[in-house]
Design a protein around this motif. Structure first.
Motif, PDB file in Angstrom:
ATOM      1  N   GLY A  72       0.844  -1.177   0.000  1.00  0.00           N
ATOM      2  CA  GLY A  72       0.000   0.000   0.000  1.00  0.00           C
ATOM      3  C   GLY A  72       0.883   1.231   0.000  1.00  0.00           C
ATOM      4  O   GLY A  72       2.098   1.148   0.180  1.00  0.00           O
ATOM      5  N   LEU A  73       0.262   2.392  -0.176  1.00  0.00           N
ATOM      6  CA  LEU A  73       1.036   3.623  -0.235  1.00  0.00           C
ATOM      7  C   LEU A  73       1.791   3.909   1.059  1.00  0.00           C
ATOM      8  O   LEU A  73       2.979   4.270   1.006  1.00  0.00           O
ATOM      9  CB  LEU A  73       0.119   4.791  -0.596  1.00  0.00           C
ATOM     10  N   PRO A  74       1.180   3.776   2.264  1.00  0.00           N
ATOM     11  CA  PRO A  74       1.949   4.030   3.489  1.00  0.00           C
ATOM     12  C   PRO A  74       3.167   3.120   3.626  1.00  0.00           C
ATOM     13  O   PRO A  74       4.241   3.568   4.031  1.00  0.00           O
ATOM     14  CB  PRO A  74       0.930   3.776   4.607  1.00  0.00           C
ATOM     15  N   ALA A  75       2.996   1.835   3.280  1.00  0.00           N
ATOM     16  CA  ALA A  75       4.124   0.914   3.368  1.00  0.00           C
ATOM     17  C   ALA A  75       5.213   1.301   2.379  1.00  0.00           C
ATOM     18  O   ALA A  75       6.410   1.227   2.691  1.00  0.00           O
ATOM     19  CB  ALA A  75       3.652  -0.519   3.103  1.00  0.00           C
ATOM     20  N   ALA A  76       4.832   1.735   1.180  1.00  0.00           N
ATOM     21  CA  ALA A  76       5.823   2.142   0.175  1.00  0.00           C
ATOM     22  C   ALA A  76       6.601   3.363   0.644  1.00  0.00           C
ATOM     23  O   ALA A  76       7.830   3.433   0.482  1.00  0.00           O
ATOM     24  CB  ALA A  76       5.126   2.425  -1.149  1.00  0.00           C
ATOM     25  N   VAL A  77       5.916   4.333   1.240  1.00  0.00           N
ATOM     26  CA  VAL A  77       6.592   5.527   1.754  1.00  0.00           C
ATOM     27  C   VAL A  77       7.567   5.145   2.854  1.00  0.00           C
ATOM     28  O   VAL A  77       8.707   5.643   2.914  1.00  0.00           O
ATOM     29  CB  VAL A  77       5.551   6.544   2.262  1.00  0.00           C
ATOM     30  N   LEU A  78       7.147   4.236   3.741  1.00  0.00           N
ATOM     31  CA  LEU A  78       8.023   3.809   4.829  1.00  0.00           C
ATOM     32  C   LEU A  78       9.273   3.118   4.288  1.00  0.00           C
ATOM     33  O   LEU A  78      10.387   3.340   4.787  1.00  0.00           O
ATOM     34  CB  LEU A  78       7.271   2.870   5.773  1.00  0.00           C
ATOM     35  N   VAL A  79       9.118   2.297   3.253  1.00  0.00           N
ATOM     36  CA  VAL A  79      10.274   1.622   2.664  1.00  0.00           C
ATOM     37  C   VAL A  79      11.266   2.644   2.107  1.00  0.00           C
ATOM     38  O   VAL A  79      12.486   2.531   2.310  1.00  0.00           O
ATOM     39  CB  VAL A  79       9.820   0.648   1.554  1.00  0.00           C
ATOM     40  N   LEU A  80      10.768   3.658   1.426  1.00  0.00           N
ATOM     41  CA  LEU A  80      11.655   4.671   0.851  1.00  0.00           C
ATOM     42  C   LEU A  80      12.362   5.474   1.939  1.00  0.00           C
ATOM     43  O   LEU A  80      13.547   5.808   1.809  1.00  0.00           O
ATOM     44  CB  LEU A  80      10.854   5.597  -0.065  1.00  0.00           C
ATOM     45  N   VAL A  81      11.648   5.782   3.022  1.00  0.00           N
ATOM     46  CA  VAL A  81      12.270   6.512   4.137  1.00  0.00           C
ATOM     47  C   VAL A  81      13.363   5.664   4.775  1.00  0.00           C
ATOM     48  O   VAL A  81      14.477   6.145   5.053  1.00  0.00           O
ATOM     49  CB  VAL A  81      11.207   6.910   5.174  1.00  0.00           C
ATOM     50  N   LEU A  82      13.072   4.396   5.006  1.00  0.00           N
ATOM     51  CA  LEU A  82      14.062   3.514   5.627  1.00  0.00           C
ATOM     52  C   LEU A  82      15.282   3.336   4.728  1.00  0.00           C
ATOM     53  O   LEU A  82      16.411   3.261   5.216  1.00  0.00           O
ATOM     54  CB  LEU A  82      13.426   2.153   5.928  1.00  0.00           C
ATOM     55  N   LEU A  83      15.057   3.301   3.432  1.00  0.00           N
ATOM     56  CA  LEU A  83      16.188   3.192   2.510  1.00  0.00           C
ATOM     57  C   LEU A  83      17.060   4.446   2.580  1.00  0.00           C
ATOM     58  O   LEU A  83      18.298   4.364   2.547  1.00  0.00           O
ATOM     59  CB  LEU A  83      15.668   2.977   1.087  1.00  0.00           C
ATOM     60  N   GLY A  84      16.438   5.619   2.693  1.00  0.00           N
ATOM     61  CA  GLY A  84      17.198   6.850   2.854  1.00  0.00           C
ATOM     62  C   GLY A  84      17.978   6.873   4.160  1.00  0.00           C
ATOM     63  O   GLY A  84      19.133   7.327   4.204  1.00  0.00           O
TER      64      GLY A  84
END
Length: 446
Positions: free
Chosen positions: A351-363
């Protein structure tokens, strides 16, 4: 914009000469080169997964091999670049410039390759050859021009500027694809021109010989007349000779300068970085998993790296300052913990929230590990052999990531994406536990 300030006690002793709060100009100039170059490279990186997997029909196994090649198949060239840079004053910029130029020319290789897999592989290899040649000399110039106690901040500033280019690159690729109706050739042409601009900036604004290591503290006592002192010659002090490492080490016999890997602490850093690298899934795979989960169109795919790049940009300098103050080992390990959390998030319902969290964690992962790893290794490397030592460190990490990317691609092909990701998470958790024991303790924090 790039002023690094830290609080000081009122009773603190005066700063040594050459140690100020301002980030050295060489670091900022190298950051500008990396910014422009990353706009060029990230334009290609942003569209490459779709171009290879969806456009040319490569399997995940084939893409995993090429992605590993793109990120790690230049071990000997990295070592050669470090050796050449350490062999004479002023060679760091020359060797780095050759690497930047080769990477720019590789965009023309992608343009001329068409759909031929062999031509694409050759172009990607040329790009990685260029990066392999330039990375160690560039990071060595940062180390040689910044005071040792501010290396975390210096690398943080450089990585922040580098990441600004990584943030702009996918945006430029998105605009080019939108304006040309998904013409990948146009992306390669613009990327080539931008890469050449980076070479020009390097030649104009980066000094041929980076600033000498910070001078010793200036004395407030009058300087005596140069009259020869009577009596026997004084014995060397406890810090004299080739055993002293660091930016203020006096030049002497070969010693550790000829063999930068002689320090056991440095070997442990290399081992830990390689172990963690082997358990690291390439970013392109993570973006492909996000694209599948969100069912994104091809035109929107280049925007996925922007979230990670934005987070990296915001956190690179603070992470470097924290590493300078609290030690560099813990942020490095916590960064890999953030990557493990990203893997686990991808295993949860999409979902969108999970995708945003993945990108933040990658950063967060890149902010806490990229420049911090270089600063972590710095105390164990002599000034005369830093490019060679960094080449060894980066080579070990790159080869390990090559194995990790190819292994994940094979697991995806044979088992499917979800079992492959479970295996990657287990491998990273195991590697983190081992790295906690391998990495040097607080003695290596500065």
């Amino acid at each position: 914009m790039y002023l690094a300030t830290t609080g000081r006690r009122p009773d603190a002793p005066p700063r040594p000469a050459g140690v100020g709060r301002r980030i050295p100009g060489t670091v900022v100039a190298l950051g500008a080169v990396s910014l422009v170059t990353d706009v060029s490279s990230e334009m290609v990186t942003a569209v490459l997964p779709l171009y290879l997997v969806l456009g040319l029909g490569l399997s995940p196994l084939q893409f995993g091999f090429l992605d590993g090649l793109f990120n790690g198949a230049t071990a000997l060239v990295r070592l050669l670049g470090g050796r050449l840079a350490d062999r004479g004053s002023g060679r760091h910029r020359t060797v780095a410039g050759a690497g930047y130029l080769l990477s720019a020319l590789s965009r023309l290789g992608l343009l001329m390759a068409g759909g031929a897999a062999g031509g694409i592989a050759a172009a990607l290899a040329a790009d990685r050859l260029g990066k392999g040649v330039r990375t160690a000399p560039r990071d060595a110039m940062i180390m040689l021009s910044a005071p040792p106690e501010t290396l975390g901040r210096a690398f943080g500033v450089h990585r922040a500027m580098d990441t600004t280019g990584a943030l702009l690159g996918p945006l430029v690729a998105f605009v080019v694809l939108w304006a040309t109706a998904d013409a990948y050739d146009a992306v390669f042409v613009v990327s080539f021109a931008t890469g050449l601009l980076g070479v020009v900036v390097l030649g104009l604004f980066v000094p041929a010989d980076p600033s000498a290591p910070p001078p010793r503290a200036a004395s407030t006592r009058p300087v005596p007349s140069p009259v020869p002192a009577a009596g026997p010659k004084a014995a060397p002090g406890p810090n004299a000779g080739p055993g002293l490492t660091g930016p203020n080490a006096a030049p002497g016999p070969t010693g550790t300068a000829a063999r930068p890997t002689a320090d056991p602490a440095f070997r442990r850093v290399v081992a830990a970085a390689a172990l963690l690298g082997a358990a690291t899934v390439g970013d392109s795979f993570l973006y492909l998993l996000l694209q599948r989960g969100l069912d994104l169109s091809a035109a929107l795919f280049p925007l996925l790296p922007l979230g990670a790049a934005a987070c990296y940009l915001l956190l690179a300098v603070p992470a470097g300052r924290i590493a300078d103050r609290a030690g560099r080992r813990i942020p490095f390990l916590l960064g890999h913990g953030a990557l493990l959390a990203a893997y686990l998030t991808l295993l949860a319902p999409s979902g969108l929230p999970a995708a945003v969290l993945v990108l933040v964690l990658l950063g967060v992962f890149y902010a806490a590990t990229d420049g911090v790893l270089m600063a972590l290794a710095a105390p164990a490397l002599p000034a005369a052999g830093r490019a060679s030592g960094l080449a060894v460190l980066q080579t070990g990490q790159a080869l390990a990531r090559l194995v990790g990317a190819a292994g994940f691609g094979a697991a995806w092909t044979w088992w499917g994406p979800r079992p492959a990701l479970v295996a990657a998470a287990l491998a990273l958790a195991t590697a983190l536990t081992a790295a906690w024991r391998i990495l040097p303790g607080r003695k290596a924090r500065r």
